[in-house]
Design a protein around this motif. Structure first.
Motif, PDB file in Angstrom:
ATOM      1  N   ALA A  23      36.011  37.234  39.499  1.00 24.26           N
ATOM      2  CA  ALA A  23      36.972  36.564  38.974  1.00 24.26           C
ATOM      3  C   ALA A  23      38.272  37.426  39.115  1.00 24.26           C
ATOM      4  N   SER A  24      39.377  36.871  39.028  1.00 19.54           N
ATOM      5  CA  SER A  24      40.382  37.641  38.981  1.00 19.54           C
ATOM      6  C   SER A  24      41.077  37.659  37.550  1.00 19.54           C
ATOM      7  N   GLY A  25      42.129  38.442  37.155  1.00 18.26           N
ATOM      8  CA  GLY A  25      42.629  38.595  35.890  1.00 18.26           C
ATOM      9  C   GLY A  25      41.825  39.627  35.009  1.00 18.26           C
ATOM     10  N   PRO A  26      42.329  39.425  33.589  1.00 27.61           N
ATOM     11  CA  PRO A  26      41.690  40.509  32.746  1.00 27.61           C
ATOM     12  C   PRO A  26      40.088  40.238  32.648  1.00 27.61           C
ATOM     13  N   GLY A  27      39.504  41.375  32.235  1.00 26.79           N
ATOM     14  CA  GLY A  27      38.125  41.304  32.212  1.00 26.79           C
ATOM     15  C   GLY A  27      37.480  42.811  31.834  1.00 26.79           C
ATOM     16  N   THR A  36      31.615  36.848  38.398  1.00 29.29           N
ATOM     17  CA  THR A  36      31.482  35.467  37.291  1.00 29.29           C
ATOM     18  C   THR A  36      31.924  34.339  37.709  1.00 29.29           C
ATOM     19  N   ALA A  37      32.909  34.285  38.574  1.00 27.88           N
ATOM     20  CA  ALA A  37      33.530  33.196  39.265  1.00 27.88           C
ATOM     21  C   ALA A  37      32.607  32.446  39.902  1.00 27.88           C
ATOM     22  N   VAL A  38      32.601  31.110  39.826  1.00 34.22           N
ATOM     23  CA  VAL A  38      31.837  30.185  40.705  1.00 34.22           C
ATOM     24  C   VAL A  38      32.541  29.324  41.664  1.00 34.22           C
ATOM     25  N   GLN A  39      32.142  29.299  43.031  1.00 40.02           N
ATOM     26  CA  GLN A  39      32.996  28.502  43.813  1.00 40.02           C
ATOM     27  C   GLN A  39      32.006  27.335  43.937  1.00 40.02           C
TER      28      GLN A  39
END
Length: 141
Positions: A23-27, A36-39
């Motif tokens: 995932a992009s952005g803060p973390g 953690t991002a899902v496509q």
């Protein structure tokens, strides 16, 4: 196993493909090592469970999320947990299909104003005109 979308539409889980990516952005420290991002990919135009009318409305609603091959791509990265992102992406897919499954409202039939509404409109205009005429300068003899 099938996923119930509406009373008439149920999708087979094998039709839905999931890919995990970072995932992009803060973390924090996790952002560079946990995917953690899902496509979510759903071949909508090839699905036997959707009617042609639903497919056409789905393509319109999906817009840029639909590829030229008719594959609907939904990316979810709102949450920090993979499972929450999976649920989010699936729920967004189902909501989009539900919207496409509801038939559009019937087209509006143009009607003419009634005689009574025309008369009321003209009476109101005359009343406003009379009020404005009374505001004008008066002739003094």
């Amino acid at each position: 196993m099938s996923i119930r979308v509406t009373g008439r539409i149920a999708l087979d889980e094998a039709e839905i493909e999931e890919d995990f990516l970072r995932a992009s952005g803060p973390g924090g420290q996790n952002v560079n090592k946990v995917e953690t991002a899902v496509q979510l990919r759903f071949a909508a135009m090839a699905s036997p469970n959707l009617s042609d009318a639903v497919k056409a409305r789905l393509a319109t609603l999906a817009g840029r999320r639909m590829t030229k091959d008719g594959v609907l791509v939904i990316t979810a990265q709102r949450h920090r947990m993979r499972e929450r992102n999976r649920e989010d992406a699936l729920e967004r897919l189902l909501a989009l299909i539900r919207d496409a499954a509801t038939p559009p409202p019937p087209p509006r039939k143009a009607t003419k104003p009634t005689l009574g509404s025309k008369v009321r409109r003209l009476e109101g205009k005359a009343r406003r005109g009379a009020t404005k005429r009374l505001r004008g300068a008066r002739d003094i003899d």
